[in-house]
Design a protein around this motif. Sequence first.
Motif, PDB file in Angstrom:
ATOM      1  N   PHE A 108     -22.968  14.777 -34.455  1.00  0.00           N
ATOM      2  CA  PHE A 108     -23.007  15.613 -33.258  1.00  0.00           C
ATOM      3  C   PHE A 108     -24.370  16.254 -33.031  1.00  0.00           C
ATOM      4  O   PHE A 108     -24.862  16.305 -31.911  1.00  0.00           O
ATOM      5  N   ALA A 109     -24.973  16.754 -34.106  1.00  0.00           N
ATOM      6  CA  ALA A 109     -26.298  17.362 -33.971  1.00  0.00           C
ATOM      7  C   ALA A 109     -27.310  16.334 -33.476  1.00  0.00           C
ATOM      8  O   ALA A 109     -28.180  16.645 -32.649  1.00  0.00           O
ATOM      9  N   GLY A 110     -27.186  15.099 -33.956  1.00  0.00           N
ATOM     10  CA  GLY A 110     -28.097  14.038 -33.518  1.00  0.00           C
ATOM     11  C   GLY A 110     -27.925  13.702 -32.046  1.00  0.00           C
ATOM     12  O   GLY A 110     -28.916  13.483 -31.328  1.00  0.00           O
ATOM     13  N   PHE A 111     -26.684  13.654 -31.586  1.00  0.00           N
ATOM     14  CA  PHE A 111     -26.456  13.374 -30.165  1.00  0.00           C
ATOM     15  C   PHE A 111     -27.003  14.492 -29.289  1.00  0.00           C
ATOM     16  O   PHE A 111     -27.558  14.237 -28.220  1.00  0.00           O
ATOM     17  N   ARG A 112     -26.855  15.730 -29.745  1.00  0.00           N
ATOM     18  CA  ARG A 112     -27.395  16.858 -28.960  1.00  0.00           C
ATOM     19  C   ARG A 112     -28.913  16.760 -28.890  1.00  0.00           C
ATOM     20  O   ARG A 112     -29.510  16.958 -27.827  1.00  0.00           O
ATOM     21  N   ALA A 113     -29.551  16.421 -30.007  1.00  0.00           N
ATOM     22  CA  ALA A 113     -31.006  16.286 -30.017  1.00  0.00           C
ATOM     23  C   ALA A 113     -31.459  15.109 -29.153  1.00  0.00           C
ATOM     24  O   ALA A 113     -32.556  15.126 -28.589  1.00  0.00           O
ATOM     25  N   ALA A 114     -30.599  14.081 -29.024  1.00  0.00           N
ATOM     26  CA  ALA A 114     -30.941  12.908 -28.215  1.00  0.00           C
ATOM     27  C   ALA A 114     -30.920  13.198 -26.719  1.00  0.00           C
ATOM     28  O   ALA A 114     -31.450  12.415 -25.928  1.00  0.00           O
ATOM     29  N   GLY A 115     -30.293  14.300 -26.318  1.00  0.00           N
ATOM     30  CA  GLY A 115     -30.246  14.656 -24.907  1.00  0.00           C
ATOM     31  C   GLY A 115     -28.848  14.801 -24.337  1.00  0.00           C
ATOM     32  O   GLY A 115     -28.686  15.204 -23.184  1.00  0.00           O
ATOM     33  N   GLU A 148     -14.101  21.820 -33.720  1.00  0.00           N
ATOM     34  CA  GLU A 148     -14.896  22.980 -34.129  1.00  0.00           C
ATOM     35  C   GLU A 148     -16.371  22.618 -34.267  1.00  0.00           C
ATOM     36  O   GLU A 148     -17.255  23.377 -33.835  1.00  0.00           O
ATOM     37  N   LEU A 149     -16.652  21.461 -34.859  1.00  0.00           N
ATOM     38  CA  LEU A 149     -18.043  21.022 -34.996  1.00  0.00           C
ATOM     39  C   LEU A 149     -18.682  20.757 -33.639  1.00  0.00           C
ATOM     40  O   LEU A 149     -19.831  21.128 -33.386  1.00  0.00           O
ATOM     41  N   PHE A 154     -22.331  21.985 -28.922  1.00  0.00           N
ATOM     42  CA  PHE A 154     -22.362  21.787 -27.471  1.00  0.00           C
ATOM     43  C   PHE A 154     -21.699  22.962 -26.763  1.00  0.00           C
ATOM     44  O   PHE A 154     -20.594  23.379 -27.136  1.00  0.00           O
ATOM     45  N   ALA A 155     -22.362  23.452 -25.710  1.00  0.00           N
ATOM     46  CA  ALA A 155     -21.767  24.516 -24.900  1.00  0.00           C
ATOM     47  C   ALA A 155     -20.714  23.963 -23.954  1.00  0.00           C
ATOM     48  O   ALA A 155     -19.885  24.714 -23.442  1.00  0.00           O
ATOM     49  N   ASN A 156     -20.752  22.661 -23.720  1.00  0.00           N
ATOM     50  CA  ASN A 156     -19.842  22.027 -22.764  1.00  0.00           C
ATOM     51  C   ASN A 156     -19.073  20.929 -23.494  1.00  0.00           C
ATOM     52  O   ASN A 156     -19.626  19.875 -23.807  1.00  0.00           O
ATOM     53  N   VAL A 157     -17.800  21.191 -23.790  1.00  0.00           N
ATOM     54  CA  VAL A 157     -16.967  20.252 -24.545  1.00  0.00           C
ATOM     55  C   VAL A 157     -15.650  20.041 -23.807  1.00  0.00           C
ATOM     56  O   VAL A 157     -14.993  21.006 -23.400  1.00  0.00           O
ATOM     57  N   ASN A 158     -15.274  18.774 -23.647  1.00  0.00           N
ATOM     58  CA  ASN A 158     -13.962  18.423 -23.124  1.00  0.00           C
ATOM     59  C   ASN A 158     -13.092  17.920 -24.273  1.00  0.00           C
ATOM     60  O   ASN A 158     -13.540  17.164 -25.130  1.00  0.00           O
ATOM     61  N   LEU A 159     -11.834  18.349 -24.283  1.00  0.00           N
ATOM     62  CA  LEU A 159     -10.854  17.807 -25.209  1.00  0.00           C
ATOM     63  C   LEU A 159      -9.840  16.989 -24.417  1.00  0.00           C
ATOM     64  O   LEU A 159      -9.242  17.491 -23.467  1.00  0.00           O
ATOM     65  N   ILE A 181      -6.128  25.099 -26.331  1.00  0.00           N
ATOM     66  CA  ILE A 181      -6.599  26.327 -25.697  1.00  0.00           C
ATOM     67  C   ILE A 181      -7.218  27.266 -26.733  1.00  0.00           C
ATOM     68  O   ILE A 181      -8.262  27.889 -26.481  1.00  0.00           O
ATOM     69  N   ALA A 182      -6.601  27.352 -27.903  1.00  0.00           N
ATOM     70  CA  ALA A 182      -7.088  28.263 -28.944  1.00  0.00           C
ATOM     71  C   ALA A 182      -8.507  27.920 -29.390  1.00  0.00           C
ATOM     72  O   ALA A 182      -9.263  28.806 -29.805  1.00  0.00           O
ATOM     73  N   LEU A 183      -8.872  26.661 -29.298  1.00  0.00           N
ATOM     74  CA  LEU A 183     -10.217  26.248 -29.696  1.00  0.00           C
ATOM     75  C   LEU A 183     -11.270  26.705 -28.678  1.00  0.00           C
ATOM     76  O   LEU A 183     -12.447  26.814 -29.016  1.00  0.00           O
ATOM     77  N   GLY A 184     -10.873  26.934 -27.436  1.00  0.00           N
ATOM     78  CA  GLY A 184     -11.769  27.481 -26.426  1.00  0.00           C
ATOM     79  C   GLY A 184     -12.762  26.519 -25.812  1.00  0.00           C
ATOM     80  O   GLY A 184     -13.899  26.926 -25.511  1.00  0.00           O
ATOM     81  N   PRO A 185     -12.414  25.242 -25.570  1.00  0.00           N
ATOM     82  CA  PRO A 185     -13.367  24.337 -24.920  1.00  0.00           C
ATOM     83  C   PRO A 185     -13.569  24.710 -23.456  1.00  0.00           C
ATOM     84  O   PRO A 185     -12.752  25.435 -22.868  1.00  0.00           O
ATOM     85  N   SER A 186     -14.637  24.214 -22.862  1.00  0.00           N
ATOM     86  CA  SER A 186     -14.904  24.486 -21.447  1.00  0.00           C
ATOM     87  C   SER A 186     -14.041  23.637 -20.530  1.00  0.00           C
ATOM     88  O   SER A 186     -13.868  23.967 -19.351  1.00  0.00           O
ATOM     89  N   HIS A 187     -13.481  22.551 -21.052  1.00  0.00           N
ATOM     90  CA  HIS A 187     -12.762  21.593 -20.207  1.00  0.00           C
ATOM     91  C   HIS A 187     -11.671  20.940 -21.047  1.00  0.00           C
ATOM     92  O   HIS A 187     -11.855  20.650 -22.226  1.00  0.00           O
ATOM     93  N   ILE A 188     -10.510  20.742 -20.434  1.00  0.00           N
ATOM     94  CA  ILE A 188      -9.413  20.025 -21.080  1.00  0.00           C
ATOM     95  C   ILE A 188      -8.881  18.987 -20.099  1.00  0.00           C
ATOM     96  O   ILE A 188      -8.620  19.297 -18.933  1.00  0.00           O
ATOM     97  N   SER A 189      -8.741  17.757 -20.569  1.00  0.00           N
ATOM     98  CA  SER A 189      -8.108  16.700 -19.771  1.00  0.00           C
ATOM     99  C   SER A 189      -6.748  16.414 -20.401  1.00  0.00           C
ATOM    100  O   SER A 189      -6.672  16.133 -21.604  1.00  0.00           O
TER     101      SER A 189
END
Length: 375
Positions: A108-115, A148-149, A154-159, A181-189
């Motif tokens: 995940f850290a690598g993908f964030r660094a990739a853009g 959680e990771l 990422f500030a923007n996560v969909n579950l 919901i308890a995990l608090g993502p910005s988006h749920i599908s």
Amino acid sequence: MALPRSLYVHFPWCVRKCPYCDFNSHEARGGIPEDDYLAALIADLDATLPLLDERSFVSVFFGGGTPSLMAPETVATLLAACGQRGLLPDDAEITLEANPGTVEAAKFAGFRAAGVNRLSLGIQSFDDTRLKALGRIHSAAEARRAAELALSHFANVNLDLMYALPQQTLEDAKRDIEAAIALGPSHISAYHLTLEPNTPFHHAPPPLPDDDLAADMQELVEERLAAAGYEHYETSAFARPGMRCRHNLNYWEFGDYLGIGAGAHSKLSGAGAIRRDARPRGPKDYLADPLSRRWQEVSAADLPGEFMMNALRLANGFAPALFGQRTGLPFAAIENSVLAARRDGLLEVTEGRIRPTARGRRYLNRLLGTFLADA
């Protein structure tokens, strides 16, 4: 007004094909030719450049398959290629689909660094029994840990979640949505499991909840998410304020998109016409000739149905002027069908927007059929 344009990148491999999945995905037996596939994607992109105007991509979406099987360096190289060609502004939304699992989560850290700035995580359920029934290879504990990771990077996560699963109870569905919901993502599908043709589940259906129970699950999901502050802005999409998926909104508002990769599709407008294309579905076929594609112009008779199939997924519908802007047709092309759907209680016109009623959302296929019949 220029139409927004997005880029879709298809990664066709996964660890194991799920029995409900009808996407163009293939089990990665014998390894993934990642370097060759990256070269094919860039060649595919370059071959399409002469067909594109100066519009850059408002969003990029890596879908699959399981794109998180890619190395972060592969993602970084492709995004850099887009940027070097003037196609990727700094504010573009860049989403990558990922599946839970310790190996992928470590990337995940690598993908964030990739853009990548938005991660979509295929949870499906937080219940080990339901996950096993779906053929998923991760556990409930891995799902929670991956979420959680992802949220730490990422500030923007969909579950992604599914309901109406094999032998699922209403209480099971409640636990799943409350865990998300308890995990608090910005988006749920939240998707209703459907038995798609040409899948193992279609040929040998598992024991599923009946229609009444599935409807109760849908109402429960919608009520719980609304109470938690999520906006139900599309049939299966719920977002915190300001966090709607820009890439998918572009599809639903009938914007343009370029698709590259095995089996990817494009919709491109220009010179008074709307054209679609498709790449070869098989990974080997695509690698053998990434420039092969089938083009077809969308006829004026088909445009109303295609537009409405997308726009009526939006809870707030669309402004009438958008139909003309995106199709080039007069509103008269759908006016009679709009009136018929209003008489049936499936559509309403409110605050200058045409949108499905609660009844229309519940019977969306019937509503869409009003417009498909015209075509």
